[in-house]
Motif scaffolding. Structure first.
Motif, mmCIF file in Angstrom:
data_model
loop_
_atom_site.group_PDB
_atom_site.id
_atom_site.type_symbol
_atom_site.label_atom_id
_atom_site.label_comp_id
_atom_site.label_asym_id
_atom_site.label_seq_id
_atom_site.Cartn_x
_atom_site.Cartn_y
_atom_site.Cartn_z
ATOM 1 N N PHE A 197 9.624 2.017 5.993
ATOM 2 C CA PHE A 197 9.354 0.584 6.081
ATOM 3 C C PHE A 197 8.023 0.310 5.426
ATOM 4 N N GLU A 198 7.969 -0.630 4.511
ATOM 5 C CA GLU A 198 6.730 -0.991 3.873
ATOM 6 C C GLU A 198 6.371 -2.416 4.243
ATOM 7 N N ASP A 199 5.137 -2.583 4.662
ATOM 8 C CA ASP A 199 4.656 -3.907 5.028
ATOM 9 C C ASP A 199 4.527 -4.730 3.763
ATOM 10 N N GLU A 200 5.045 -5.941 3.784
ATOM 11 C CA GLU A 200 5.053 -6.778 2.592
ATOM 12 C C GLU A 200 3.920 -7.790 2.600
ATOM 13 N N GLU A 201 2.765 -7.417 3.127
ATOM 14 C CA GLU A 201 1.615 -8.322 3.169
ATOM 15 C C GLU A 201 0.983 -8.436 1.824
ATOM 16 N N GLU A 204 4.973 0.965 13.858
ATOM 17 C CA GLU A 204 5.866 -0.046 13.293
ATOM 18 C C GLU A 204 5.856 -0.007 11.774
ATOM 19 N N LYS A 205 4.691 0.189 11.191
ATOM 20 C CA LYS A 205 4.586 0.226 9.735
ATOM 21 C C LYS A 205 5.213 1.480 9.146
ATOM 22 N N GLU A 206 5.284 2.529 9.939
ATOM 23 C CA GLU A 206 5.865 3.780 9.464
ATOM 24 C C GLU A 206 7.340 3.922 9.831
ATOM 25 N N ASP A 245 1.067 -0.726 16.072
ATOM 26 C CA ASP A 245 1.152 -1.294 14.724
ATOM 27 C C ASP A 245 1.389 -0.211 13.685
ATOM 28 N N LYS A 246 0.696 0.910 13.836
ATOM 29 C CA LYS A 246 0.849 2.015 12.877
ATOM 30 C C LYS A 246 2.279 2.547 12.904
ATOM 31 N N LYS A 284 13.773 2.352 7.945
ATOM 32 C CA LYS A 284 14.821 1.340 7.923
ATOM 33 C C LYS A 284 15.993 1.895 7.114
#
Length: 90
Positions: A86-90, A71-73, A68-69, A76
């Motif tokens: 990449f920034e998580d848009e949560e 993927e978030k880093e 997960d870490k 793109k």
């Protein structure tokens, strides 16, 4: 008198991160394979089987958190061809 209802408690514990510190995802999955092999032995005790099961589940949680870490880093490519984090848009 009504029967007592059982409620399911959230007994999920977080793994001891210190125990797995420094492991790569590949090493964590290799250890999970080792745990599975050990659990398939004919002479494993019930207690040892439960201990190894918990270890395997903890390893999977740690590996999942590492994935997960990453993927978030992940990078793109933007519309103009630039690399962006990449920034998580949560």
């Amino acid at each position: 008198m009504p029967a007592a209802k059982r409620t399911k408690k959230n007994t999920e514990e977080k793994p001891n991160m210190e125990e797995f510190e420094g492991l790569s995802v590949e090493e964590a999955f290799k250890r999970v394979d080792d745990v599975i092999s050990a659990m398939q032995e004919d002479d494993i005790s019930l207690e040892d089987s439960f201990r190894r099961y918990k270890e395997g589940m903890d390893l999977l949680k740690v590996a999942g958190a590492m994935i997960d870490k990453v993927e978030k880093e992940a990078l793109k490519i933007s519309e103009d061809g630039e690399l962006e984090i990449f920034e998580d848009e949560e």
